[in-house]
Design an enzyme around this catalytic site. Structure first.
Site, mmCIF file in Angstrom:
data_model
loop_
_atom_site.group_PDB
_atom_site.id
_atom_site.type_symbol
_atom_site.label_atom_id
_atom_site.label_comp_id
_atom_site.label_asym_id
_atom_site.label_seq_id
_atom_site.Cartn_x
_atom_site.Cartn_y
_atom_site.Cartn_z
ATOM 1 N N GLU A 68 0.932 -1.129 0.009
ATOM 2 C CA GLU A 68 0.110 -0.012 -0.023
ATOM 3 C C GLU A 68 0.836 1.476 0.125
ATOM 4 O O GLU A 68 0.754 2.122 1.022
ATOM 5 C CB GLU A 68 -0.932 -0.008 1.166
ATOM 6 N N HIS A 76 -17.579 -10.752 5.750
ATOM 7 C CA HIS A 76 -16.166 -10.125 6.040
ATOM 8 C C HIS A 76 -15.669 -10.993 7.058
ATOM 9 O O HIS A 76 -15.953 -11.203 8.311
ATOM 10 C CB HIS A 76 -16.434 -8.846 6.369
ATOM 11 N N HIS A 77 -14.111 -11.076 7.013
ATOM 12 C CA HIS A 77 -13.401 -11.595 7.709
ATOM 13 C C HIS A 77 -12.028 -10.822 7.992
ATOM 14 O O HIS A 77 -11.254 -10.934 7.271
ATOM 15 C CB HIS A 77 -12.995 -13.284 7.410
ATOM 16 N N GLU A 78 -12.153 -9.984 8.950
ATOM 17 C CA GLU A 78 -10.980 -9.182 9.268
ATOM 18 C C GLU A 78 -10.139 -10.098 10.264
ATOM 19 O O GLU A 78 -10.699 -10.432 11.245
ATOM 20 C CB GLU A 78 -10.956 -7.720 9.775
ATOM 21 N N HIS A 85 -8.079 -8.945 0.956
ATOM 22 C CA HIS A 85 -7.560 -7.279 1.425
ATOM 23 C C HIS A 85 -6.102 -7.380 1.989
ATOM 24 O O HIS A 85 -5.970 -8.572 2.861
ATOM 25 C CB HIS A 85 -8.228 -6.385 2.010
ATOM 26 N N GLU A 86 -5.132 -6.594 1.975
ATOM 27 C CA GLU A 86 -3.916 -7.016 2.509
ATOM 28 C C GLU A 86 -3.320 -8.407 2.284
ATOM 29 O O GLU A 86 -3.016 -9.307 3.057
ATOM 30 C CB GLU A 86 -3.819 -6.786 4.032
ATOM 31 N N GLU A 118 -7.010 -6.618 -2.734
ATOM 32 C CA GLU A 118 -6.638 -5.506 -2.895
ATOM 33 C C GLU A 118 -5.162 -5.349 -3.307
ATOM 34 O O GLU A 118 -4.837 -5.497 -4.691
ATOM 35 C CB GLU A 118 -6.684 -4.822 -1.742
ATOM 36 N N GLU A 129 -9.518 3.555 -0.178
ATOM 37 C CA GLU A 129 -9.434 4.043 1.155
ATOM 38 C C GLU A 129 -8.674 5.171 1.652
ATOM 39 O O GLU A 129 -8.952 6.086 2.545
ATOM 40 C CB GLU A 129 -9.188 2.699 2.267
HETATM 41 C C1 NOJ Z 1 -8.229 -2.673 5.353
HETATM 42 C C2 NOJ Z 1 -9.017 -2.735 4.138
HETATM 43 O O1 NOJ Z 1 -8.578 -2.669 2.842
HETATM 44 C C3 NOJ Z 1 -10.596 -2.151 4.099
HETATM 45 O O2 NOJ Z 1 -11.202 -2.292 3.071
HETATM 46 C C4 NOJ Z 1 -11.309 -2.795 5.632
HETATM 47 O O3 NOJ Z 1 -12.416 -1.895 5.521
HETATM 48 C C5 NOJ Z 1 -10.272 -2.583 7.025
HETATM 49 N N1 NOJ Z 1 -9.042 -3.313 6.387
HETATM 50 C C6 NOJ Z 1 -10.979 -3.269 7.718
HETATM 51 O O4 NOJ Z 1 -11.072 -4.766 7.407
HETATM 52 CA CA CA Z 2 -5.994 -2.018 2.837
#
Ligand code: NOJ
Ligand code: CA
Length: 688
Positions: A180, A383-385, A468-469, A487, A493
């Site tokens: 990023e 969604h899985h953060e 993402h990441e 991503e 963002e």
């Molecule tokens: C970073 C991600 O790129 C973003 O899309 C997301 O909302 C946040 N992390 C939280 O998971």
């Molecule tokens: Ca990101």
């Protein structure tokens, strides 16, 4: 069926040697059109090396191949070529979704067998090269052998020594913010350590991109500049010391170089996809279709709502129902909701141990929401953060996917927010918890393995993945078509977090760099053109529409909050229509880092779409409609920068609309504002 023509010619020639040393040998082959010529040889130190010429001129000077190991003498010297084989291949395969429906896979192949001398335990190494008209790929194929059973790779020493001078666009490998970063543009000989793809434009206009294909069970390749314009691979580190550990036999990922006379040849290039294995999942069209979606997202990114529970919690049942209603009314098939699960309270950029992937927060009625969505023919996007904690995620992975699939969720966005080197991977497997972890890089061997585990588990439950990441894309969507997007670069963002945080040249740079690797969930469609505390985007309104043509993904978000989408009915109408799946795609105007205009034909209708993005310099393009079929007329609905529009002031909101009939042979003079863009929809004129 692939057509293989074995051993077209014996490509091995021996030259005389005056010394009592192993005989130097050379193996060569050329691309089908003969323009790219490869030479593989050993030098005076018996180092294995490769070189390339393009259109009769040296492109890659002799560049070494080999490995250093953590537990044995180096695999760098003492090599002899013991034989080689050639083959040729030409077929066309169909993508389930993508920038184009049919992909031609046309190459000549050279497989070179190397053996090390007695001092180096007579190790064996094969290198398979494939030469296409628009690039090359090669990989090491390590056969079973007496000298060792397991290879502990301290580093891979693949060199790329670029002969002509040129300019490079690149981001730093191994830095804390992963991929990023804002791209740097420097002379090639000023690059430091770069992630791939790295893009180069040489003085004679040749465009190159060095990358890799089929990154499986291996660490990602970064490129470290040794000297001048010579780069060598360096693998993402591992907590195990050896950056890669593999039992023999195994193949490395392909090392790739796109080679094209111009920017269009660089972009319209399926080199890495061709070097990946065919689809392993079969027909997934019953549960994944290219789509557009909205979400409870930008509100958190810009700080209006929170992921954590509390008075500003974004993921409430009520708001999700509003978003589902909006989606149903406006033709979006999915609604992403982040912050729905327990454990995200407090310091979410924390350790990730508290995250639950199965338990919703009390104000988010998951069952009622998914039932409501089904009634409206909309799907919840899961969604899985993970906060980079893959140990905690893997422990819950199967249950998490099972829960979603039971509720009709077929697309899940994952996230790995942690600094580079900050992934917590399971330790020795005896326990799951903070006392038993190994710290890894986002693109190291263990995390590469993790991503495939997620994609394969998801496939079992008919779920597609948007990471993402992530680890960078290397074309694995061909093999796993449920790995639909990622991503892996600065997305939209960043625009919420500072004025012009992604500068105006960011997207026209992404097209020629990050986008060469595969689809990106960039999340366009911020029609309000503002982020946190009203900070402005480096974009005109027309550019937000142009992004749907410039940055490909089979899932495209309309990322703004729904009231901002509703406030722009004309733009919303365009977003509703624009496809996320194409029969063909062509870059019809563009220059790396400056501008990019595509013409793309819808896969499911005769419509064409044209559009793209511009950097900070206003320019007028003379667009040709030569891509259209002769004898047909199209109504062009045009969204373009309004007079005086510029990203620099409130004039960024100025947009102009136009309609006209066009056909092959026609031209359109199109003005692009500073930070501007354009989007056109072309529908056939029906004959009365
Ligand atoms: C970073 C991600 O790129 C973003 O899309 C997301 O909302 C946040 N992390 C939280 O998971
Ligand atoms: Ca990101």
């Amino acid at each position: 069926m692939p057509r293989l023509i074995p051993a077209l010619a014996a490509a091995l020639t021996f030259s005389a040697s005056l010394h009592a040393q192993p005989v130097p040998a050379t193996a060569t082959t050329a691309s089908p059109d003969g323009q790219i010529v490869l030479t593989v040889s050993t030098n005076n130190d018996q180092r294995a090396q490769w070189s390339l010429s393009y259109k009769g001129k040296l492109l890659v000077a002799p560049s070494m191949m080999g490995f250093i190991l953590t537990d044995g003498v180096n695999m760098t010297r003492g090599w002899t070529i013991t034989g080689s084989e050639t083959a040729a291949h030409d077929d066309t395969w169909e993508q389930p979704w993508g920038e184009r429906r049919y992909v031609r896979d046309h190459y000549r192949e050279l497989l070179v067998h190397f053996r090390q001398d007695k001092d180096h335990h007579e190790r064996l190494m094969n290198v398979r090269f494939r030469l296409f008209d628009n690039g090359i790929g090669f990989r090491y194929e390590m056969p079973v052998q007496a000298a060792f059973k397991t290879m502990h790779i301290a580093d891979e020493l693949t060199e790329f020594s670029i002969a002509p001078k040129g300019t490079a666009w690149w981001i730093t490998g191994g830095e804390w913010n992963r991929y990023e970063q804002v791209y740097q543009k420097t002379p090639i000989d000023a690059v430091a350590t770069a992630h791939t793809p790295i893009t180069m434009r040489l003085e004679d206009g040749t465009h190159l991109a060095i990358h890799e294909a089929a990154l499986v069970d291996y660490s990602a390749m970064w490129l470290k500049r040794e000297d001048g314009q010579t780069f060598r691979s360096t693998l993402a580190p591992s907590s195990h010391g050896a950056r890669v550990t593999r039992d023999l036999p195994f193949n490395t990922p392909w090392r790739t170089m796109r080679i094209a006379p111009d920017a269009a040849g660089l972009v319209e290039n399926d080199l890495e996809l061709n070097l990946n294995e065919p689809n392993k999942l079969g027909d997934i069209s019953g549960w994944f279709k290219p789509q557009k979606y909205i979400g409870i997202w930008w509100g958190m990114i810009k700080g209006d709502w929170t992921w954590a529970t509390g008075p500003r919690h974004g993921a409430t049942t009520e708001r999700t129902k509003q978003y589902i209603d909006f989606a149903a009314k406006n033709g979006f098939s999915g609604v992403l909701v982040e912050g729905w699960d327990k454990g995200w309270d407090g310091t979410w950029f924390g350790t990730g141990w508290d995250f639950s992937y199965t338990q919703p927060t009390p104000d988010f009625d998951l069952k009622a929401i998914t039932a409501y969505a089904a009634q409206k023919h909309v799907q919840l996007i899961g969604h899985h953060e993970t906060g980079g904690n893959i140990a905690n995620y893997e422990a819950q992975l199967d249950d998490a996917m099972k829960l979603y699939s039971g509720l009709g969720v077929h697309l899940v966005k994952t996230g790995y927010v942690a600094d580079a080197g900050g992934i917590q991977a399971p330790g020795d497997g005896s326990t799951v918890g903070p006392d038993n972890v190994r710290m890894e890089y986002h693109d190291g061997q263990r995390v590469v393995e993790h991503h495939l585990k997620v994609v394969e588990t998801a496939a079992k439950y008919h779920i597609a993945i948007d990471s993402h990441e992530p680890v960078k894309d290397t074309g694995l969507r061909r093999t796993y078509p449920n790995w639909v997007s990622r991503e892996g670069a600065r997305g939209m963002e960043y625009n919420a977090w500072g004025a012009f945080s992604n500068g105006p040249s960011h997207e026209p740079t992404l097209v020629y760099t990050r986008m060469l690797s595969g689809p990106m969930d960039f999340t366009p469609g911020i029609l309000s053109l503002e982020g946190h505390d009203h900070v402005p985007l480096a974009s005109t309104l027309a550019k937000q529409l142009g992004l749907y043509l410039a940055i490909y993904s089979p899932i495209q978000m309309a990322a703004d909050q729904i009231e901002n989408l509703a406030a722009h009915p004309k733009e919303l109408a365009f977003i509703r229509e624009v496809p996320a799946d194409w029969a063909q795609s062509h870059l019809i105007a563009g220059s790396v880092g400056e501008y990019a205009i595509f013409a793309r034909q819808d896969r499911n209708s005769p419509d064409w779409y044209v559009g793209g993005v511009n950097d900070a310099t206003a320019r007028t393009l003379d667009l040709s409609f030569d891509f259209l079929d002769a004898g047909k007329s199209y109504t062009a609905t045009i969204y373009k920068d309004g007079e005086g529009a510029t990203y620099l002031t409130d004039a960024r909101h100025r947009i102009a609309y136009d309609t006209r009939v066009v056909k092959k042979g026609d031209h359109l003079s199109l003005w692009l504002a500073p930070g501007g863009g354009a989007a056109l929809r072309l529908t056939p004129v029906l004959k009365k």
